[in-house]
Design an enzyme around this catalytic site. Structure first.
Site, PDB file in Angstrom:
ATOM      1  N   SER A  57      30.911 -11.293 -13.347  1.00 14.35           N
ATOM      2  CA  SER A  57      32.207 -11.543 -12.720  1.00 14.35           C
ATOM      3  C   SER A  57      32.065 -12.012 -11.287  1.00 14.35           C
ATOM      4  O   SER A  57      31.030 -11.855 -10.650  1.00 14.35           O
ATOM      5  CB  SER A  57      33.032 -10.253 -12.750  1.00 14.35           C
ATOM      6  N   LYS A  58      33.136 -12.556 -10.815  1.00 17.50           N
ATOM      7  CA  LYS A  58      33.240 -13.121  -9.475  1.00 17.50           C
ATOM      8  C   LYS A  58      32.927 -12.116  -8.381  1.00 17.50           C
ATOM      9  O   LYS A  58      32.340 -12.461  -7.366  1.00 17.50           O
ATOM     10  CB  LYS A  58      34.691 -13.570  -9.291  1.00 17.50           C
TER      11      LYS A  58
END
Length: 492
Positions: free
Chosen positions: A256-257
């Site tokens: 994820s970011k």
RNA sequence: GGCGCGUUCGUCUAGUGGUUUAGGACGCUGGCCUCUCACGCCGGUAACACGGGUUCGAAUCCCGUACGCGCUACCA
């Protein structure tokens, strides 16, 4: 379209950037197509109007073309089964949804979001094994439906999951996966706004576009039974499925970011080579079976097979990517590196310097084994672009001896008598000075490096001197002669 | 909670019942080479989640447990 040419697709939704997981999915699809003489299709899954991001599609296509995964059909490349934007295929989905309703395999549902919400809450409170739609609208009378339609009541279309045999997926990566029908919900096919959901659109498009192999992330495995039910309802032949393992963060959660860079463009901006990125991402979930790990795109096309994709998720570990970047950089054409170096220079504080191709090429050669990224040509050896402003004190301490001044002066004298010295001339004259002074060459080499570069590390010292050139070397030594003794005295 | 998937060195992986004292790569590390740094070369470190079976023999097959992940939206 012929039956024996595989047709695969990469079908991203334009969220604003290309995720590295998406890059791997795209790559595997591409490799599979090229390996098997098939077609690689790009389809844009833009069916969620709430998630519309301005410029996302352009960005996606730009990134795909930067990495070089050229698609055979897709936006701006028609293959007679377009359009390749789902938002432009609404009438098609409607037609097929109507067919399903006609057949009794789907039905209109007029339930409000509020009813759905309370239904779910009740089911949760009752601790039902799974929350599902209760098929309320399946039992609406024709009159009720007509009335609702006339009143233009907002409605959706749902898949009618009937009782029956278990749904079996024969997945290329995972083998046989089985689901009982009672865990399959009456999935929404068409939303209130007339747009299809992923499930509807992907099945209809994959069929109409002649997709033979659906290669996608593992997150889709659980909804594949719905897709199979749709293929069955239409009487369409099933494609082969291959569900890829997920890419994970260091803590094993889905990449994820929040935990670092996930966008391909981030890596591009950091100076990673597309060759390295592709090579690295290919290794996350696939191996050729031999001990090779350095691959060009062509190598991968030659070696790829879905059967060798494995099942467990893979952590995206930057160390190996960095190593691969260095490997690919070293194999790159020098003129291409020159081009990239010029781009880096243009972004740097040296942008106004006028440097010849010949000069930069010498630097590229000399530093090639010492850099992992193009920008490191500048970061690691700024002395090729400006005179040293400081002299590394630990090097001064270790390498600057009492005789350094004298030796360097002699070397300068010797150099000034040379005309257009070659690399070898720098070497022989240095050795002459050493011989005359009856000392080891290292006694001069280290002070010379320090005086001309300001640091103790770098390329071979004769490369360094030759690249800088006689006049510059003399100037730098003379300058250092004025400054370094003082530094030495201070740190003593 | 339900359903599904997964679990070999720190990380990426090889391995599909005996060739395995579990192989390679990255990382880390010792050494060689050497004017430095790097490259290269030689070496080291370190893993079959756990428990039961099946079998003469299991990392490999079966069952269970644990843990992780995914899905469970009118998102994809």
């Amino acid at each position: 379209m012929s039956n024996d040419t595989p047709r695969v697709r990469f079908a991203p939704s334009p969220t604003g950037y290309l995720h590295v997981g998406g890059l791997r999915t795209a790559l595997y699809n591409y490799l599979f197509a090229k390996r098997n003489g098939g077609k690689f299709i790009l389809r844009i899954e833009d069916t969620d109007r709430n998630r519309f991001v301005e410029g996302a599609v352009e960005n996606l296509i730009d990134t795909i073309s930067w990495v070089g995964l050229d698609y055979d059909e897709g936006p701006h490349k028609d293959g007679n089964v377009g359009p390749y934007f789902q938002s432009e295929r609404l009438d098609i989905y409607k037609k097929y949804a109507d067919q399903l309703i006609e057949q009794g395999d789907a039905y209109r549902c007029f339930c409000t979001p509020e009813r759905l919400k309370t239904l779910r809450e009740e089911q949760q409170k009752a601790k039902l094994p799974q929350a599902k739609y209760d098929k309320h609208c399946l039992y609406l009378s024709n009159e009720e439906i007509e009335k609702n339609l006339e009143e233009e009541k907002p409605h959706i279309v749902r898949l009618n999951v009937k009782t029956g045999d278990n749904v079996v997926i024969d997945d290329i990566v995972r083998g046989r996966v089985e689901f009982t029908r009672d865990v399959i919900d009456d999935q929404v096919l068409i939303k209130t706004d007339g747009f299809p959901t992923y499930h509807m659109a992907n099945v209809v498009d994959d069929h109409l576009m002649g997709i033979t192999h659906v290669i996608r992330g593992e997150e889709w495995l659980s909804s594949t039974p719905k897709h199979i039910l749709l293929y069955n309802a239409f009487g369409w032949e099933l494609p082969k499925f291959a569900h890829l393992p997920l890419l994970l963060n260091t803590d094993r959660s889905k990449l994820s970011k929040r935990q670092g860079d996930v966008a391909v463009e981030d890596y591009r901006a950091k100076g990673y080579l597309k060759e390295a990125l592709l090579n690295f991402v290919a290794l996350l979930g696939w191996s050729a079976g031999d001990n090779d790990e350095y691959f060009t795109l062509d190598d991968m096309i030659e070696k790829f097979s879905l059967e060798r994709v494995h099942k467990a998720g893979a952590i995206f570990n930057i160390d190996k990517l960095n190593w691969l970047n260095a490997e690919h950089l070293r194999k790159k054409d020098k003129t291409e590196i020159l081009k990239m170096l010029r781009e880096e220079l243009a972004k740097s504080k040296y942008k106004d310097l006028e440097l010849s191709d010949e000069y930069l090429m010498l630097i590229i050669e000399a530093m090639l084994e010492r850099v992992s990224f193009v920008k490191e040509y500048i970061e690691n050896s700024p002395y090729f672009f400006e005179r040293p402003t400081t002299y590394d004190e630990t090097v001064v301490k270790k390498r600057w001896k009492d005789d350094s001044v004298e030796l360097l002066q002699k070397y300068v004298e010797k150099l000034s008598m040379l005309e257009n010295p070659t690399k070898e001339d720098f070497e022989t004259s240095l050795k002459q000075v050493a011989e005359e002074a009856e000392c080891g060459a290292g006694r001069i080499i280290h002070p010379v490096r320090l005086a001309t570069s300001g640091v103790g590390i770098g390329p071979g010292v004769y490369d360094l001197l030759f690249i800088l050139g006689k006049d510059e070397v003399i100037t730098r030594i003379n300058e250092a002669l004025k400054v370094i003794p003082d530094i030495k005295a201070k740190i003593k």
